[in-house]
Design an enzyme around this catalytic site. Structure first.
Site, PDB file in Angstrom:
ATOM      1  N   GLY A 155       0.870  -1.176   0.000  1.00  0.00           N
ATOM      2  CA  GLY A 155       0.000   0.000   0.000  1.00  0.00           C
ATOM      3  C   GLY A 155       0.902   1.219   0.000  1.00  0.00           C
ATOM      4  O   GLY A 155       2.051   1.163  -0.442  1.00  0.00           O
ATOM      5  N   ARG A 156       0.360   2.307   0.540  1.00  0.00           N
ATOM      6  CA  ARG A 156       1.135   3.555   0.528  1.00  0.00           C
ATOM      7  C   ARG A 156       2.452   3.403   1.279  1.00  0.00           C
ATOM      8  O   ARG A 156       3.502   3.833   0.815  1.00  0.00           O
ATOM      9  CB  ARG A 156       0.320   4.663   1.196  1.00  0.00           C
ATOM     10  CG  ARG A 156      -0.810   5.213   0.378  1.00  0.00           C
ATOM     11  CD  ARG A 156      -1.323   6.438   1.125  1.00  0.00           C
ATOM     12  NE  ARG A 156      -2.294   7.174   0.389  1.00  0.00           N
ATOM     13  CZ  ARG A 156      -3.604   6.949   0.455  1.00  0.00           C
ATOM     14  NH1 ARG A 156      -4.067   5.990   1.225  1.00  0.00           N
ATOM     15  NH2 ARG A 156      -4.440   7.686  -0.240  1.00  0.00           N
ATOM     16  N   ILE A 157       2.382   2.807   2.495  1.00  0.00           N
ATOM     17  CA  ILE A 157       3.604   2.701   3.309  1.00  0.00           C
ATOM     18  C   ILE A 157       4.595   1.759   2.630  1.00  0.00           C
ATOM     19  O   ILE A 157       5.787   2.068   2.516  1.00  0.00           O
ATOM     20  CB  ILE A 157       3.260   2.233   4.743  1.00  0.00           C
ATOM     21  CG1 ILE A 157       2.418   3.300   5.455  1.00  0.00           C
ATOM     22  CG2 ILE A 157       4.541   1.946   5.539  1.00  0.00           C
ATOM     23  CD1 ILE A 157       1.855   2.893   6.806  1.00  0.00           C
ATOM     24  N   THR A 233       5.878  -3.413  11.532  1.00  0.00           N
ATOM     25  CA  THR A 233       5.492  -2.063  11.976  1.00  0.00           C
ATOM     26  C   THR A 233       3.999  -1.866  11.740  1.00  0.00           C
ATOM     27  O   THR A 233       3.512  -0.743  11.793  1.00  0.00           O
ATOM     28  CB  THR A 233       6.266  -0.976  11.187  1.00  0.00           C
ATOM     29  OG1 THR A 233       6.039  -1.194   9.788  1.00  0.00           O
ATOM     30  CG2 THR A 233       7.756  -1.008  11.475  1.00  0.00           C
ATOM     31  N   ALA A 234       3.281  -2.971  11.447  1.00  0.00           N
ATOM     32  CA  ALA A 234       1.860  -2.856  11.086  1.00  0.00           C
ATOM     33  C   ALA A 234       0.986  -3.051  12.325  1.00  0.00           C
ATOM     34  O   ALA A 234       0.640  -2.061  13.008  1.00  0.00           O
ATOM     35  CB  ALA A 234       1.537  -3.864   9.990  1.00  0.00           C
ATOM     36  N   ARG A 235       0.641  -4.284  12.627  1.00  0.00           N
ATOM     37  CA  ARG A 235      -0.128  -4.588  13.842  1.00  0.00           C
ATOM     38  C   ARG A 235       0.396  -5.901  14.411  1.00  0.00           C
ATOM     39  O   ARG A 235       0.585  -6.885  13.662  1.00  0.00           O
ATOM     40  CB  ARG A 235      -1.616  -4.735  13.523  1.00  0.00           C
ATOM     41  CG  ARG A 235      -2.343  -3.419  13.304  1.00  0.00           C
ATOM     42  CD  ARG A 235      -2.470  -2.596  14.588  1.00  0.00           C
ATOM     43  NE  ARG A 235      -3.212  -1.366  14.405  1.00  0.00           N
ATOM     44  CZ  ARG A 235      -2.684  -0.176  14.087  1.00  0.00           C
ATOM     45  NH1 ARG A 235      -1.382  -0.057  13.931  1.00  0.00           N
ATOM     46  NH2 ARG A 235      -3.451   0.891  13.962  1.00  0.00           N
ATOM     47  N   GLU A 264      -0.001  -4.656  23.893  1.00  0.00           N
ATOM     48  CA  GLU A 264       0.624  -3.330  24.024  1.00  0.00           C
ATOM     49  C   GLU A 264      -0.077  -2.562  25.134  1.00  0.00           C
ATOM     50  O   GLU A 264      -1.313  -2.607  25.198  1.00  0.00           O
ATOM     51  CB  GLU A 264       0.516  -2.556  22.704  1.00  0.00           C
ATOM     52  CG  GLU A 264       1.301  -3.199  21.574  1.00  0.00           C
ATOM     53  CD  GLU A 264       1.174  -2.434  20.241  1.00  0.00           C
ATOM     54  OE1 GLU A 264       0.659  -1.301  20.257  1.00  0.00           O
ATOM     55  OE2 GLU A 264       1.569  -2.986  19.216  1.00  0.00           O
ATOM     56  N   HIS A 283       5.577   0.960  19.574  1.00  0.00           N
ATOM     57  CA  HIS A 283       4.553   1.398  18.610  1.00  0.00           C
ATOM     58  C   HIS A 283       4.720   2.895  18.319  1.00  0.00           C
ATOM     59  O   HIS A 283       3.830   3.704  18.581  1.00  0.00           O
ATOM     60  CB  HIS A 283       3.141   1.086  19.130  1.00  0.00           C
ATOM     61  CG  HIS A 283       2.103   1.083  18.047  1.00  0.00           C
ATOM     62  ND1 HIS A 283       0.979   0.295  18.090  1.00  0.00           N
ATOM     63  CD2 HIS A 283       2.018   1.781  16.880  1.00  0.00           C
ATOM     64  CE1 HIS A 283       0.245   0.500  17.003  1.00  0.00           C
ATOM     65  NE2 HIS A 283       0.860   1.407  16.262  1.00  0.00           N
ATOM     66  N   ILE A 284       5.896   3.208  17.765  1.00  0.00           N
ATOM     67  CA  ILE A 284       6.235   4.626  17.532  1.00  0.00           C
ATOM     68  C   ILE A 284       6.343   4.958  16.048  1.00  0.00           C
ATOM     69  O   ILE A 284       6.901   5.985  15.681  1.00  0.00           O
ATOM     70  CB  ILE A 284       7.553   5.010  18.251  1.00  0.00           C
ATOM     71  CG1 ILE A 284       8.653   3.978  17.966  1.00  0.00           C
ATOM     72  CG2 ILE A 284       7.364   5.125  19.741  1.00  0.00           C
ATOM     73  CD1 ILE A 284       9.874   4.531  17.379  1.00  0.00           C
TER      74      ILE A 284
END
Ligand code: DGY
Length: 325
Positions: A155-157, A233-235, A264, A283-284
């Site tokens: 996707g975009r990321i 870095t997603a979920r 988390e 989660h930064i």
């Protein structure tokens, strides 16, 4: 009596954005993550037409029922796994989110984790601070140049990560539900299993949904090279964390860089905290002043637009706006 739409803000608003929102709406501010059905009277709830909130607010069927006049809920996040989207769509509640503005920040953290893993930067810092350097050199690490980066999700990321990885002379491959025409020249489409087999670094960029929960598990990790790194870095729940811990312990993969976890905040008692081949972040991905500002601006703009009849920039269930729901 005010004719402005009544909205709930369950997020800390910068003063200028509170002013902007207040010019268009009557705001009921509640603490972040607090359920409106617990703190707002039934009479007031019946008049609420909009809400801006964080991932901490579960926008589920019960909450939607408690806000019978709600027409829009604007998430201060690109992710929307806090929202029961089918339930919202069934009630004709528009869900908005904040894509686009955080792509660079999340891509940067992905690349940062990759460099930390390959070059062993976290251990290197401890090595120098402890004085161990005076007794001998730091062990050799690995190059990322010339290696293959696999992106699960384009996707975009994913596209920004692919572009950045090209500057590191990496070969980029990806797997998506379908081939992405925007990825042409950036990355090569491969089958899902091939992605896991061929990647030296595999980075996850898919959303959390029922069908993606634990979709990276023992089987997928078993396909990876022993020398490969996994980055998420997603979920957190996209990865079966127990299987990941087992794979890391057994040396089935070389390491993992995780900005997100199944639980988390992650407690220090998690086995992940004991593994030397893991780099952890809190989660930064989007947590910079600039990016968070852009996100809250977009979340507020989405809300104001929706309640004032203008099509918002970022809609998760546009069929509600188009009146097709
Ligand atoms: C997002 O925007 O989804 C980030 O992960 C923050 O939750």
């Amino acid at each position: 009596m005010s004719q402005k739409p009544k909205v709930i803000a369950s997020v800390t608003l910068p003063p200028d954005l509170r002013e902007r929102l207040a010019a268009a709406c009557d705001i009921i501010e509640i603490p972040m993550g607090q359920r409106p059905d617990e703190v707002v009277s039934e009479e007031t709830r019946a008049q609420i037409t909009g809400m801006v909130c964080t991932m901490k607010t579960k926008v589920d069927a019960a909450l939607l029922a408690a806000l019978p006049a709600l027409t829009v809920s604007s998430n201060f996040a690109v992710g929307f796994d806090n929202v029961d989207v089918p339930a919202a769509t069934a009630r004709k509640v528009l869900i908005c989110n904040t894509p686009r503005v955080l792509d660079g920040a999340v891509a940067d953290i992905t690349i940062g984790l990759m460099l930390c893993l390959a070059r062993n930067l976290v251990a290197g810092d401890a090595f120098v601070r402890s004085g161990a350097w005076t007794k001998g050199p730091f062990p050799l690490a690995r190059d990322i140049r010339g290696k293959t980066l696999g992106l699960l999700g384009m996707g975009r990321i994913g596209r920004v990560v692919a572009r950045t990885a090209q500057a590191f002379d990496m070969k980029v491959i990806y797997h998506n539900r379908r081939e992405d025409p925007h990825a042409q020249g950036l990355a090569t489409y491969v089958a899902r299993d091939e992605l896991f087999k061929a990647s030296d670094v595999l980075s996850i960029h898919i959303p959390l949904a029922a069908e993606t929960r634990h979709s990276v598990g023992k089987r997928e990790l078993g396909l990876m090279k022993n020398s490969a790194y996994l980055i998420n870095t997603a979920r957190g729940p996209v990865v079966d964390e127990a299987a990941l811990i087992e794979a890391l312990r057994a040396g089935k993969i070389a390491g993992a860089g995780l900005d997100v976890m199944e639980q988390e905040p992650l407690p220090a008692s998690s086995p992940l905290c004991e593994l030397p081949n893991v780099v952890l972040q809190a989660h930064i991905g989007s947590a910079t002043h600039e990016t968070r500002r852009a996100m809250i601006e977009l979340a507020v703009a989405n809300l104001i637009d929706a309640v004032t009849g203008k099509q918002p920039e970022a809609m998760v269930n546009p069929e509600v706006w188009q009146g097709h729901a």
